[in-house]
Design an enzyme around this catalytic site. Structure first.
Site, PDB file in Angstrom:
ATOM      1  N   LYS A   1     -60.970 -59.629 -14.243  1.00 41.73           N
ATOM      2  CA  LYS A   1     -61.496 -58.677 -15.218  1.00 41.73           C
ATOM      3  C   LYS A   1     -61.840 -59.383 -16.544  1.00 41.73           C
ATOM      4  O   LYS A   1     -61.449 -60.530 -16.764  1.00 41.73           O
ATOM      5  CB  LYS A   1     -60.477 -57.551 -15.442  1.00 41.73           C
ATOM      6  CG  LYS A   1     -60.177 -56.744 -14.165  1.00 41.73           C
ATOM      7  CD  LYS A   1     -61.268 -55.745 -13.876  1.00 41.73           C
ATOM      8  CE  LYS A   1     -61.343 -55.119 -12.509  1.00 41.73           C
ATOM      9  NZ  LYS A   1     -60.216 -54.693 -11.767  1.00 41.73           N
TER      10      LYS A   1
HETATM   11  C1  PLP Z   1     -59.680 -53.485 -10.915  1.00 42.04           C
HETATM   12  C2  PLP Z   1     -59.891 -52.031 -10.861  1.00 42.04           C
HETATM   13  C3  PLP Z   1     -58.827 -51.122 -10.751  1.00 42.04           C
HETATM   14  C4  PLP Z   1     -57.430 -51.520 -10.414  1.00 42.04           C
HETATM   15  O1  PLP Z   1     -56.853 -52.373 -11.258  1.00 42.04           O
HETATM   16  P1  PLP Z   1     -55.644 -53.317 -10.771  1.00 42.04           P
HETATM   17  O2  PLP Z   1     -55.200 -53.919 -12.052  1.00 42.04           O
HETATM   18  O3  PLP Z   1     -56.201 -54.314  -9.819  1.00 42.04           O
HETATM   19  O4  PLP Z   1     -54.610 -52.448 -10.152  1.00 42.04           O
HETATM   20  C5  PLP Z   1     -59.114 -49.774 -10.854  1.00 42.04           C
HETATM   21  N1  PLP Z   1     -60.366 -49.328 -11.002  1.00 42.04           N
HETATM   22  C6  PLP Z   1     -61.404 -50.172 -11.071  1.00 42.04           C
HETATM   23  C7  PLP Z   1     -62.768 -49.602 -11.257  1.00 42.04           C
HETATM   24  C8  PLP Z   1     -61.210 -51.540 -10.976  1.00 42.04           C
HETATM   25  O5  PLP Z   1     -62.253 -52.366 -11.022  1.00 42.04           O
END
Ligand code: PLP
Length: 378
Positions: free
Chosen positions: A184
């Protein structure tokens, strides 16, 4: 497989290493003062009253939906074109996710008009996702929510720093969730944040994050409390100091790295404009994106497997964001979705390919990818 150009790459420098070392030497590893500082800085960055750091983005989403009191018999309207955690976290509460269409191939975000058509007496909330870092068209969505007295949850996992009409993504709903997963825009390895301006929700999330307990180990260590009560069967969704310190450093990098992402996307858009056989979603969407990913749509969905293979042969990694949730086995079987349930979403999903994008990418790398795309389609 070692890629010449990977889909994503992260920036971890000496500052992160030094910060983690400091935390380790302090010997206080579970949630404490560093986490409080991370929460304070993140709340300040967004301009919200409360930010609560948690284990991951999925935990953030679970807490957000749970804090709103969603339960069996309730319905939450949500896009199908998102990571499965968005819908799973609704299902955790017992509420049913009701999938809504995206606007279209030019804007892959959930459509306000389609949301309104799916409202029933059971509908309690709307969960939106700022796909790829491009903020949803929040004005009409908030209008629908107001008219029907629904809560709004923002899954802002892709959108730290994105702006809609000058205002930050994550500040529109009753509550918003961020993910700090490894790929991210801001990463702590695993991690997440729930943000809200509502004191009642913040209080509930704080309790549910740590077993429903009224005090923390940190409070007791500091002599602020001796015991605790448990007021709800909460979870253990606490983050730790190692991740929070990474988050603090990464937060300082965010603005610069988002700016670099924008430069790279501008270059992609300029260069790909003359390439026949594909289109670029959000090409005319004049809001500020966090540019988590760069999605393109091939004109011909049948070309996708060979397109992906052709880029792979040149050492370029691609991905698909996303297989639509409503067509996963669990969601078909549990809620009765079938192919054709959401034709606009399904069309985009079968044609979408995500090209490499990360702040450390060079201008030359974009040229290499575009060259490979041209050859793949030619
Ligand atoms: C990455 C992501 C999540 C989940 O996040 P994690 O930290 O991996 O649990 C939820 N929604 C979206 C749109 C994502 O891209």
């Amino acid at each position: 497989m070692s890629w010449k150009i990977p889909l994503a790459d992260i920036e971890i420098g000496n500052e992160e290493i030094k910060a983690v070392e400091e935390v380790l030497r302090s010997k206080w590893l579970s949630m404490g003062s560093v986490t409080q500082e991370f929460e304070r800085k993140f709340a300040e960055f967004l301009g919200v009253r409360h930010a609560l750091a948690v284990t991951n983005g999925t935990a953030a989403l679970h807490l957000a939906h749970a804090a709103l009191g969603l339960t069996a018999g309730d319905e939450v309207i949500v896009p199908s074109l998102t990571f499965v955690a968005t819908a799973n976290s609704i299902a955790y509460t017992g509420a049913a996710p009701v999938f809504a269409e995206i606007e279209g191939p030019d804007a892959l975000n959930v459509a306000a008009m389609d949301i309104e058509q799916r409202i029933t007496p059971r509908t309690k909330a709307i969960t939106v996702v700022h796909y790829g870092g491009y903020p949803c068209d929040m004005d009409p969505i908030l209008g629908v929510a107001r008219r029907h007295k629904l809560s709004v949850i923002e899954d802002a996992a892709h959108a730290p720093g994105a702006l809609y009409k000058g205002r930050k993504a994550g500040t529109f709903g009753d509550v918003a969730c961020f993910s700090f997963f490894s790929n991210k825009n801001l990463t702590t390895g695993e991690g997440g944040m729930v943000v809200t301006d509502r004191d009642d929700l913040a209080e509930r999330i704080r309790l549910m994050r740590s077993h429903g307990m009224t005090t923390l180990t940190w409070d007791r260590y500091r002599g602020h409390a001796h015991s605790y009560d448990v007021v709800a069967p909460g979870f253990n969704y606490r983050i730790d100091e190692i991740r929070s310190t990474l988050g603090l450093v990464q937060l300082q990098r965010l603005e610069v790295s988002n700016r670099r992402r924008q430069e790279l996307v501008d270059k992609y858009r300029n260069m790909l404009a003359s390439v026949p056989g594909l289109s670029m979603p959000f090409n005319d969407w004049h809001q500020v994106s966090a540019n988590y990913i760069f999605p393109v749509l091939l004109d011909d969905r049948l070309q996708r497997p060979t397109f992906i293979e052709s880029l792979k042969a040149e050492g370029i990694q691609t991905s698909i964001h996303y297989p639509p949730i409503h067509l996963f086995s669990y969601y078909r079987e549990r809620y009765g979705y079938t192919e054709g349930s959401l034709p606009i979403t399904e069309d985009a999903c079968t044609r979408e390919v995500t090209l490499p994008l990360y702040p450390l990418m060079g201008d030359k790398d974009v040229e290499t990818v575009v060259g490979a795309v041209r050859r793949a389609l030619g």
